[in-house]
Design a protein around this motif. Structure first.
Motif, short mmCIF file in Angstrom:
data_model
loop_
_atom_site.label_atom_id
_atom_site.label_comp_id
_atom_site.label_asym_id
_atom_site.label_seq_id
_atom_site.Cartn_x
_atom_site.Cartn_y
_atom_site.Cartn_z
N LYS A 57 5.28 19.36 33.93
CA LYS A 57 6.69 19.75 33.97
C LYS A 57 7.58 18.88 33.09
CE LYS A 57 9.00 20.55 37.71
NZ LYS A 57 9.68 21.82 37.83
N ARG A 59 8.53 16.00 34.26
CA ARG A 59 9.47 15.67 35.34
C ARG A 59 9.61 14.16 35.49
NH1 ARG A 59 10.72 18.73 40.38
NH2 ARG A 59 11.03 17.33 42.14
N SER A 144 9.22 23.56 41.70
CA SER A 144 9.35 24.85 41.02
C SER A 144 8.52 24.80 39.72
CB SER A 144 10.82 25.13 40.72
OG SER A 144 11.42 24.00 40.10
N ASN A 146 8.65 25.47 36.63
CA ASN A 146 9.30 25.56 35.33
C ASN A 146 9.15 24.22 34.62
OD1 ASN A 146 11.10 24.88 37.70
ND2 ASN A 146 12.30 23.99 36.03
N SER A 152 14.54 27.90 37.12
CA SER A 152 13.32 28.05 37.91
C SER A 152 12.73 29.44 37.72
CB SER A 152 13.64 27.83 39.39
OG SER A 152 14.04 26.49 39.59
N GLU A 181 15.99 28.30 45.05
CA GLU A 181 15.10 27.41 45.79
C GLU A 181 15.53 27.28 47.26
OE1 GLU A 181 16.74 26.79 43.12
OE2 GLU A 181 15.44 26.00 41.54
MG MG Z 1 12.99 22.53 40.46
#
Ligand code: MG
Ligand code: TXA
Length: 349
Positions: A57, A59, A144, A146, A152, A181
């Protein structure tokens, strides 16, 4: 690809679910539908699998993941305590679009909780998600599905677009239902604290447990939000997006003016509107989120519409706004993030 989902019990025998469950147990990454958005799942007890989620991700490591369970009895392995208000919320909203933040027991890897004392847990209601979670038998960490910062995914194609090469499997069961979400609520204190508005509304929460506070970090920039994920710009299309505040005729007139000015300045303009006003705008791309008279339809279509703006290659986006109550509160939260806080007020007549 799984056709119209039957009930979870039946789905557990589906070869695709069996295969996906096996992959989760082996530490692989599997994207799957939930009633909110598609999630990117991995065994929450596997250091290596969880690391791959963050890598796939892009992230930030300080943003914790939600752990998904398919049986209530799994909660006991994850959390040290379920306070009475948490129990009320579980009874009322699980399975469903509600994540509870609870004190953890150190049974999931540290990366999942980003080093916090708490863990976010939810039991989704989508039959494919439930069947997968039950069949795998493992607690599944799933953000999520994405790439970080993008809207998302509410369809399997969105997951493929963002993460195709980085994942091992993708269960496709068509578009998700809620489209936003889950609601995140911290129940570790004496009064439940709303950290992220989502599929369950604040009004519904209050009806179930009485007083619920709203994290001040959600409303202004004076306080940092308590939920690490809420501090990032998010859900954002590539174009410069502006929210236009106002209602009725004033709102429509202001958006028409702004769109016209921008077009004259040579920009490619996109407008996010509703069915009620769709025919009143002209721009390079005009997308209806849903019906203003049907707030759930707006929530359901929001992320797809944001992705459509990217596909249309617009560089200036104007969005209608909504009164922040019920599910519209969650919609407005996401719109504010997508617009990076850019707001234009339509002056009164
Ligand atoms: Mg998210
Ligand atoms: O609907 C959903 O919740 C979806 C589906 C896949 O279940 N998942 C999801 O995950 O939205 P993600 O990672 O995109 O968002 C999780 C949010 C983030 O804002 C994160 O900071 C917050 O939940 N969160 C997770 N654990 C937390 C904790 N222990 N304390 C506070 N916030 C937490």
């Amino acid at each position: 690809r799984i056709g119209q989902p039957a009930d979870a019990e039946e789905l557990r025998k589906h070869p695709a679910i069996r295969e996906a469950a096996r992959m989760l147990r082996e530490g692989k990454l599997v994207a799957f539908p939930t009633e909110t958005v598609y999630g990117l799942g991995a065994d929450a007890r596997s250091e290596e699998a969880v690391s791959r989620i963050f890598a796939a991700k892009g992230r930030p490591g300080d943003n914790p993941l939600i752990v998904h369970i398919g049986h209530l009895c799994q909660l006991r392995d994850l959390v040290a305590e379920l306070p009475p208000k948490g129990e009320l919320l579980v009874r009322r909203f699980w399975p469903g679009p509600l994540t509870l933040v609870l004190p953890h027991r150190g049974t999931v890897v540290r990366k999942v909780t980003a080093g916090l004392e708490t863990v976010g847990v939810r039991m989704p209601s989508h039959p494919v998600a439930l069947a997968l979670l039950q069949e795998s038998g493992v607690p599944v960490a799933a953000p999520s599905a994405n790439r970080s910062g993008r809207p998302s995914p509410t369809e399997a194609d969105h997951v493929w677009e963002d993460l195709g090469e980085a994942i091992d499997g993708l269960l496709d069961a068509g578009p998700t239902g809620v489209g936003l979400e889950s609601t995140v609520v911290d129940v570790t204190g004496s009064v439940p604290l709303l950290l992220r508005p989502g599929g369950v509304t604040l009004e519904e929460l209050r009806e179930a447990v009485g007083e619920v506070r709203v994290d001040p970090g959600l409303e202004g920039d004076d306080h940092p939000p308590r939920s690490p994920g809420m501090k990032y710009r998010h859900y954002a299309p590539e174009g410069e997006m502006w929210l236009v505040e106002g209602s009725g005729e004033t709102l429509v007139r202001r958006i028409r003016e702004l769109a016209e000015d921008a077009r004259r300045a040579g920009r490619r303009v996109g407008i996010l509107t509703t069915e009620e006003n769709l025919s009143r705008y002209r721009a390079d791309r005009v997308v209806a989120l849903g019906r203003r008279s049907d707030p759930e339809s707006v929530a359901r279509n929001l992320y797809r519409a944001l992705r459509e703006m990217d596909r249309a290659g617009v560089d200036y986006i104007l969005a209608e706004t909504f009164p922040a109550e019920g599910i519209f509160r969650s919609v407005m939260n996401r719109l504010h993030k997508a617009a990076g806080g850019r707001v234009i007020r339509a002056e009164g007549p």
